[in-house]
Design an enzyme around this catalytic site. Structure first.
Site, mmCIF file in Angstrom:
data_model
loop_
_atom_site.group_PDB
_atom_site.id
_atom_site.type_symbol
_atom_site.label_atom_id
_atom_site.label_comp_id
_atom_site.label_asym_id
_atom_site.label_seq_id
_atom_site.Cartn_x
_atom_site.Cartn_y
_atom_site.Cartn_z
ATOM 1 N N SER A 156 -19.950 6.674 -3.841
ATOM 2 C CA SER A 156 -20.335 7.803 -4.678
ATOM 3 C C SER A 156 -21.615 7.529 -5.454
ATOM 4 O O SER A 156 -22.219 8.453 -5.997
ATOM 5 C CB SER A 156 -19.219 8.144 -5.665
ATOM 6 O OG SER A 156 -18.017 8.362 -4.990
ATOM 7 N N THR A 179 -7.761 12.702 -1.034
ATOM 8 C CA THR A 179 -8.671 11.911 -0.204
ATOM 9 C C THR A 179 -9.630 12.841 0.532
ATOM 10 O O THR A 179 -10.836 12.574 0.626
ATOM 11 C CB THR A 179 -7.880 11.056 0.807
ATOM 12 O OG1 THR A 179 -6.812 10.407 0.118
ATOM 13 C CG2 THR A 179 -8.770 10.022 1.444
ATOM 14 N N HIS A 211 1.541 -0.781 -1.827
ATOM 15 C CA HIS A 211 0.768 0.423 -1.577
ATOM 16 C C HIS A 211 -0.295 0.671 -2.647
ATOM 17 O O HIS A 211 -1.450 0.891 -2.300
ATOM 18 C CB HIS A 211 1.622 1.671 -1.331
ATOM 19 C CG HIS A 211 0.714 2.773 -0.925
ATOM 20 N ND1 HIS A 211 0.245 2.900 0.357
ATOM 21 C CD2 HIS A 211 0.068 3.695 -1.658
ATOM 22 C CE1 HIS A 211 -0.640 3.881 0.389
ATOM 23 N NE2 HIS A 211 -0.764 4.385 -0.814
ATOM 24 N N LYS A 237 -12.440 14.061 -1.576
ATOM 25 C CA LYS A 237 -13.531 13.093 -1.698
ATOM 26 C C LYS A 237 -14.455 13.161 -0.498
ATOM 27 O O LYS A 237 -15.679 13.184 -0.621
ATOM 28 C CB LYS A 237 -12.966 11.689 -1.855
ATOM 29 C CG LYS A 237 -12.338 11.495 -3.201
ATOM 30 C CD LYS A 237 -11.978 10.056 -3.408
ATOM 31 C CE LYS A 237 -11.812 9.776 -4.874
ATOM 32 N NZ LYS A 237 -13.082 9.606 -5.574
ATOM 33 N N HIS A 277 -5.062 -15.254 7.224
ATOM 34 C CA HIS A 277 -6.159 -14.284 7.375
ATOM 35 C C HIS A 277 -5.951 -13.114 6.419
ATOM 36 O O HIS A 277 -6.859 -12.753 5.661
ATOM 37 C CB HIS A 277 -6.244 -13.786 8.820
ATOM 38 C CG HIS A 277 -7.074 -12.546 8.980
ATOM 39 N ND1 HIS A 277 -8.446 -12.542 8.798
ATOM 40 C CD2 HIS A 277 -6.741 -11.263 9.279
ATOM 41 C CE1 HIS A 277 -8.905 -11.315 8.980
ATOM 42 N NE2 HIS A 277 -7.894 -10.515 9.269
ATOM 43 N N HIS A 325 6.716 4.395 2.772
ATOM 44 C CA HIS A 325 6.213 4.763 4.100
ATOM 45 C C HIS A 325 5.943 3.535 4.964
ATOM 46 O O HIS A 325 5.673 3.653 6.137
ATOM 47 C CB HIS A 325 4.994 5.688 4.030
ATOM 48 C CG HIS A 325 3.777 5.090 3.391
ATOM 49 N ND1 HIS A 325 2.938 5.829 2.595
ATOM 50 C CD2 HIS A 325 3.236 3.847 3.425
ATOM 51 C CE1 HIS A 325 1.939 5.057 2.178
ATOM 52 N NE2 HIS A 325 2.110 3.856 2.665
ATOM 53 N N TYR A 353 -4.887 0.897 -2.573
ATOM 54 C CA TYR A 353 -5.810 1.750 -3.324
ATOM 55 C C TYR A 353 -6.647 0.951 -4.294
ATOM 56 O O TYR A 353 -7.778 1.327 -4.617
ATOM 57 C CB TYR A 353 -5.053 2.900 -3.999
ATOM 58 C CG TYR A 353 -4.732 3.902 -2.932
ATOM 59 C CD1 TYR A 353 -5.738 4.716 -2.442
ATOM 60 C CD2 TYR A 353 -3.500 3.944 -2.322
ATOM 61 C CE1 TYR A 353 -5.502 5.566 -1.388
ATOM 62 C CE2 TYR A 353 -3.256 4.792 -1.272
ATOM 63 C CZ TYR A 353 -4.262 5.603 -0.808
ATOM 64 O OH TYR A 353 -4.030 6.426 0.243
HETATM 65 C C1 HEM Z 1 -4.822 9.101 3.947
HETATM 66 C C2 HEM Z 1 -4.445 7.987 3.442
HETATM 67 C C3 HEM Z 1 -3.459 7.018 4.053
HETATM 68 C C4 HEM Z 1 -2.236 7.245 4.607
HETATM 69 C C5 HEM Z 1 -1.561 8.580 4.766
HETATM 70 C C6 HEM Z 1 -1.716 5.962 5.021
HETATM 71 C C7 HEM Z 1 -0.487 5.767 5.625
HETATM 72 C C8 HEM Z 1 0.003 4.545 6.067
HETATM 73 C C9 HEM Z 1 1.300 4.329 6.629
HETATM 74 C C10 HEM Z 1 2.355 5.398 6.838
HETATM 75 C C11 HEM Z 1 1.421 3.003 6.934
HETATM 76 C C12 HEM Z 1 2.634 2.283 7.515
HETATM 77 C C13 HEM Z 1 2.556 2.173 8.973
HETATM 78 C C14 HEM Z 1 3.633 1.310 9.528
HETATM 79 O O1 HEM Z 1 3.781 0.147 9.108
HETATM 80 O O2 HEM Z 1 4.346 1.789 10.414
HETATM 81 C C15 HEM Z 1 0.182 2.386 6.574
HETATM 82 C C16 HEM Z 1 -0.096 1.051 6.724
HETATM 83 C C17 HEM Z 1 -1.142 0.421 6.097
HETATM 84 N N1 HEM Z 1 -2.173 1.024 5.409
HETATM 85 FE FE1 HEM Z 1 -2.438 3.023 5.167
HETATM 86 N N2 HEM Z 1 -2.614 4.995 4.723
HETATM 87 C C18 HEM Z 1 -3.684 5.597 4.127
HETATM 88 C C19 HEM Z 1 -4.810 4.968 3.627
HETATM 89 C C20 HEM Z 1 -4.943 3.595 3.530
HETATM 90 C C21 HEM Z 1 -5.975 2.935 2.799
HETATM 91 C C22 HEM Z 1 -7.087 3.619 2.024
HETATM 92 C C23 HEM Z 1 -5.759 1.602 2.940
HETATM 93 C C24 HEM Z 1 -6.502 0.412 2.397
HETATM 94 C C25 HEM Z 1 -7.672 0.360 1.990
HETATM 95 C C26 HEM Z 1 -4.592 1.430 3.760
HETATM 96 C C27 HEM Z 1 -4.085 0.203 4.120
HETATM 97 C C28 HEM Z 1 -2.960 0.040 4.882
HETATM 98 C C29 HEM Z 1 -2.434 -1.249 5.254
HETATM 99 C C30 HEM Z 1 -3.016 -2.614 4.858
HETATM 100 C C31 HEM Z 1 -1.314 -1.022 6.038
HETATM 101 C C32 HEM Z 1 -0.461 -2.022 6.769
HETATM 102 C C33 HEM Z 1 0.335 -2.936 5.949
HETATM 103 C C34 HEM Z 1 1.072 -3.907 6.808
HETATM 104 O O3 HEM Z 1 2.151 -3.571 7.314
HETATM 105 O O4 HEM Z 1 0.588 -5.035 6.977
HETATM 106 N N3 HEM Z 1 -4.123 2.665 4.104
HETATM 107 N N4 HEM Z 1 -0.671 3.341 6.036
HETATM 108 CU CU LIG Z 2 0.876 2.417 2.085
#
Ligand code: HEM
Ligand SMILES: [Cu+2]
Lengths: 324, 526
Positions: free
Chosen positions: B262, B322, B247, B325, B70, B296, B251
């Protein structure tokens, strides 16, 4: 080639429909399917059983290579026919530049792994810092030096002495390829390799100056020397691998030193091979086809950028794999 | 070769051999829709199993294959190709170029995808089944415990990377080299800007992913010890290399979505985008920061405290651009003459829900708290808010917005709005409760759960079925539009829309801008 003096807008050449992409895909997919199957046969398969993996792989590779050949031939012919405007040529320049950048990032991954292992993992396994508890719990007695001449597994007395965290047998090497371990300096292949490759960058540059001056003789001569130096490098590299396997016990499963050593130098060697082939093709184009002029020789230029890139990678390799 | 004033070729060969950016864009879009359905089917199986506690429908191994496939299919098959398709269709139209810079390579980038995903999906039927280590395929699950399917998976990743890199190089060359005279960088529509930066990210990190899977391949088949401590390597090394790619990858997924929104919000606010320059700089800073926050995802692996702190502060920094935006989009709408056609509804849905996802991201970025949230359903909720309500909603908005331009017919507005509301409700019903079960400690990627999570999980599953079903409505609407939608022929389909794509006839002819347009300052950055 037509001169680019006209101030009028020049049409950007958009090629007609083309079979190249589909053919390249067929070749590529067959090759990867074959390659993956070969490896699976090797690791998971029954050695007695006959499979068609190699056949699929070679058919795919043949198809792929033939398509690439046709592709480049088409692009060259279009250029000779004057279809490429200055703008289109710039697209090719940009394409080559960003392609080389992606290659840089590929090596970056392996260098990153090397630095991470050397600066963090090694000391942690040996008990240093916050990660150091691993040493008492799993690998008591392991001491860290680089090149890593004794794997943690062997430090504790082999897989049987530490059943929990083993996933393979990692047999330590007996000699490293570092400068420090070289018996006599003039037998130390990496130094000769460095000399050969650096010289070849220079000769490549001289060839470039030759074609810029419209001097085909000079161009052919120095390009030939460059290609020969490339071949010499590959031969030396082969000798080194042979020595590593046969005399030094340094193999792919000699632990992380062997892993990083062979992956970095191996991929580099593969890129030297590619660059050498590219230059050879340019040489043949010039010798047989009388192609390239002082103002139009992008095929050579792109190959030479690639060659210089390969050279720079080697300098880093030499520093971080062999010297430091 | 000569004359270019011709239409498309007939039959299948048109699609197989095409070099036309619109044909290739269309193929990308349809392909990604197919993958969206395939990945969606896997999600439905997951939610069906999780409908109630206990093991009902599938074996645990199969459940793991479903979560793995998936994720892989949605990320690499649905979202990424859909935006590449959009880039193919729209970038030449938006910058006044006759086509993409390298048209044959463009076709190759696309044609690599279908057989590769066929190979990947076929691993389901191989002995031992498909890969089971999750879309992040951590070592040693993906190395020591790998089955034969992992080898095919590795090579699939290699060629998908090749396709992405070639696609990105094409986009970079197009944007840098093919802009019509007068279309300076700071006049480009924001969608073009976000894609230029995305393409740069792709060229930078896809090779790193290739490196990661190559190390896996070597560990599995050739006895190296990159991810094995017994030989002096480290399984955590895999996570570093993976997330150095991973990571920026998130983005890569969201930046084009930012670009789409936008374009759309100004059109339906009948106002120029607020803070164009700051949007460009924010995008660039996000891209830069995305390279220094990867760990992270690894707060709980046992990094030194200094590492935790560095990655925590760096991650929090991303919230600043962010936020810029989000404020800009809101300010664009402020005092605008708003109307709420389907593309606008999806864009506003994006704005609200993406912001929620951003906030949960901020919560996750706090290292000490993340020890509680990590690997729980809270993370699942976070990334579905940003990836589904972010990327997929904006893609949906884009399709409604540009479909009339593509096919010269108007979609059914009522059906579009219905699609939006059902999606919006279904989506929130699915993922909002996951915040709660996550905070309460329900782990992700497990086919069974404790009884106290039963109600919320049932809600989630019902929501997922609703969201899934509403996409069938979307598909129906698209097909009905193409086949029998009301014809429109004015170039400017939406009266508030700005940009070069609205100066060409509707439907967009097979070849456009064979001679570059004059850039009217009024048309610059919509
Ligand atoms: C303000 C912006 C963002 C921050 C501060 C942020 C922060 C985080 C953090 C700290 C994690 C890890 C959590 C963990 O595994 O314990 C995470 C996981 C994730 N984030 Fe974000 N994120 C942000 C935006 C986004 C965006 C824009 C996307 C995608 C379009 C995204 C997609 C993901 C994905 C896919 C995971 C999980 C990955 C996995 O373990 O399978 N994040 N995010
Ligand atoms: Cu990340």
């Amino acid at each position: 080639m037509t001169s680019q003096t006209s101030t009028e807008y020049e049409k950007y050449y958009v090629p007609e429909k083309s079979r190249l992409a589909v053919c390249a895909t067929i070749g590529l997919i067959l090759s990867i399917y074959g390659a993956a199957s070969i490896m699976n046969d090797m690791t998971f398969g029954d050695p007695g059983e006959a499979t068609s993996s190699w056949t699929i792989f070679w058919v795919g590779m043949f198809f792929f290579m033939a398509t690439l050949f046709a592709w480049f031939r088409t692009a060259i012919r279009e250029n000779i026919a004057g279809m490429n405007s200055a703008q289109l040529k710039k697209s090719y320049v940009l394409g080559m530049f960003w392609f080389i950048f992606s290659e840089v990032m590929f090596f970056f991954a392996f260098f990153g792994a090397l630095f991470y292992v050397r600066n963090l993992v090694g000391p942690w396994l040996a008990g240093e810092g916050e990660g150091g508890r691993m040493n008492d719990l799993l690998w008591p007695g392991f001491e860290y030096v680089w090149p890593m001449m004794q794997t943690p597994q062997e430090a504790v007395g082999g897989a049987s002495a530490q059943l929990m965290a083993n996933n393979g047998a990692f047999v330590s090497p007996n000699t490293s390829l570092s400068f420090a371990d070289a018996a006599v300096w003039w037998h130390w292949l990496p130094m000769w390799n460095t000399l050969v490759l650096l010289t070849s960058s220079l000769t490549c540059h001289i060839a470039h100056m030759g074609i810029l001056a419209g001097d085909r003789k000079k161009f052919n001569l120095w390009l030939t020397i460059t290609v020969v130096l490339g071949i010499i490098f590959l031969c030396l590299q082969y000798m080194e691998y042979h020595e590593a396997y046969v005399e030094y016990g340094l193999t792919l499963n000699a632990g992380i030193y062997g892993s990083t050593f062979f992956m970095l130098t191996g991929f580099h060697g593969f890129h030297v091979f590619m660059g050498m082939t590219m230059l050879l093709i340019q040489l043949l184009r010039s010798v047989i086809g009388k192609q390239f002029t002082a103002t139009d020789h992008f095929g050579f230029e792109a190959s030479s950028w690639y060659w210089h890139f390969v050279d720079v990678v080697w300098v880093f390799l030499f520093l971080f794999v062999y010297i430091l | 070769m000569g004359d270019h004033h011709h239409g498309p070729a007939k039959g299948l060969s048109r699609w197989l051999f095409t070099t036309n950016h619109k044909d290739i864009g269309t193929m990308y879009l349809w392909f990604s829709f197919c993958m969206f359905i395939l990945g969606g089917t896997f999600a439905m199986i997951i939610r069906a199993e999780l409908f109630q506690p206990g093991m009902q429908l599938v074996e645990p191994e199969f459940f793991n294959q479903m979560t793995t496939l998936h994720g892989l299919v949605m990320v690499f098959g649905a979202i990424m190709p859909s935006f590449v398709g959009l880039a193919n269709w729209m970038i030449p139209l938006m910058i006044g170029a006759p086509d993409m810079a390298l048209p044959r390579m463009n076709n190759w980038s696309f044609w690599i995808l279908p057989p590769t995903f066929l190979l990947l999906a076929s691993t389901l039927f191989m002995e031992g089944g498909a890969p089971q280590a999750g879309w992040t395929f951590y070592a040693p699950l993906s190395t020591t415990y790998a089955g034969p399917s992992v080898t095919y998976f590795i090579f699939c990743i290699h060629v998908l990377g090749l396709s992405s890199i070639m696609g990105s190089i094409n986009i970079i060359a197009t944007v840098m080299n093919m802009r019509a005279p007068g279309m300076t960088y700071m006049k480009m529509p924001l969608f073009v800007w976000t894609w230029l930066i995305t393409a740069f990210l792709l060229v930078a990190v896809m090779p790193v992913l290739a490196g990661a899977v190559t190390m896996m391949l070597m560990d599995v088949h050739f006895g190296t010890s990159f991810f094995s401590a017994a030989g002096g390597g480290d399984p955590v090394l895999f996570q570093h290399v993976f997330w150095f790619f991973g990571h920026p990858e998130v983005y890569i997924i969201i930046l084009p979505a930012f670009g789409v929104v936008s374009q759309i919000i100004p059109a339906f606010s009948r106002k120029p985008l607020f803070g164009y320059d700051s949007m460009v700089y924010a995008t660039a800073s996000i891209a830069f920061l995305s390279f220094i926050v990867w760990a992270h995802h690894m707060y709980t692996v046992g990094m030194p405290v200094s590492g935790e702190l560095f990655f925590m502060y760096a991650t929090m920094l991303i919230a600043v651009p962010t936020g810029v935006k989000v404020f800009n989009w809101v300010s664009t709408m402020w005092r605008g003459a708003l109307t709420f056609e389907t593309p606008m509804l999806f864009s506003i849905g994006f704005l609200v829900l993406f912001t929620i996802g951003g906030f949960t991201g901020l919560m996750l970025s706090i290292a000490p708290s993340d020890f509680q949230y990590h690997d729980s359903y809270f993370v699942v909720a976070h990334f579905h808010y940003v990836m589904v309500a972010g990327a997929v909603f904006s893609m949906t908005a884009a399709v409604y917005y540009w479909l009339p331009k593509w096919c010269g017919r108007m979609y059914n507005e009522t059906m579009g709005k219905t699609h939006f509301w059902i999606s919006f409700i279904g989506f929130n019903l699915t993922f909002f409760p996951q915040h709660f079960v996550g905070l309460a400690g329900m782990p992700r990627r497990i086919p069974d759960y404790a009884l106290q999570f039963a109600d919320f999980n049932m809600m989630s599953s019902i929501g997922a079925f609703i969201y899934g079903a509403s996409q069938i409505l979307w598909l129906y609407n698209i097909i009905a539009t193409i086949v029998a939608g009301e014809k429109i022929d004015k170039p400017k389909v939406w009266d508030g829309a700005e940009g070069l794509e609205w100066t060409v006839p509707t439907p967009a002819p097979y070849h456009t801008f064979e001679t570059p347009p004059k850039i009217d300052p009024a048309h610059a950055h919509s």
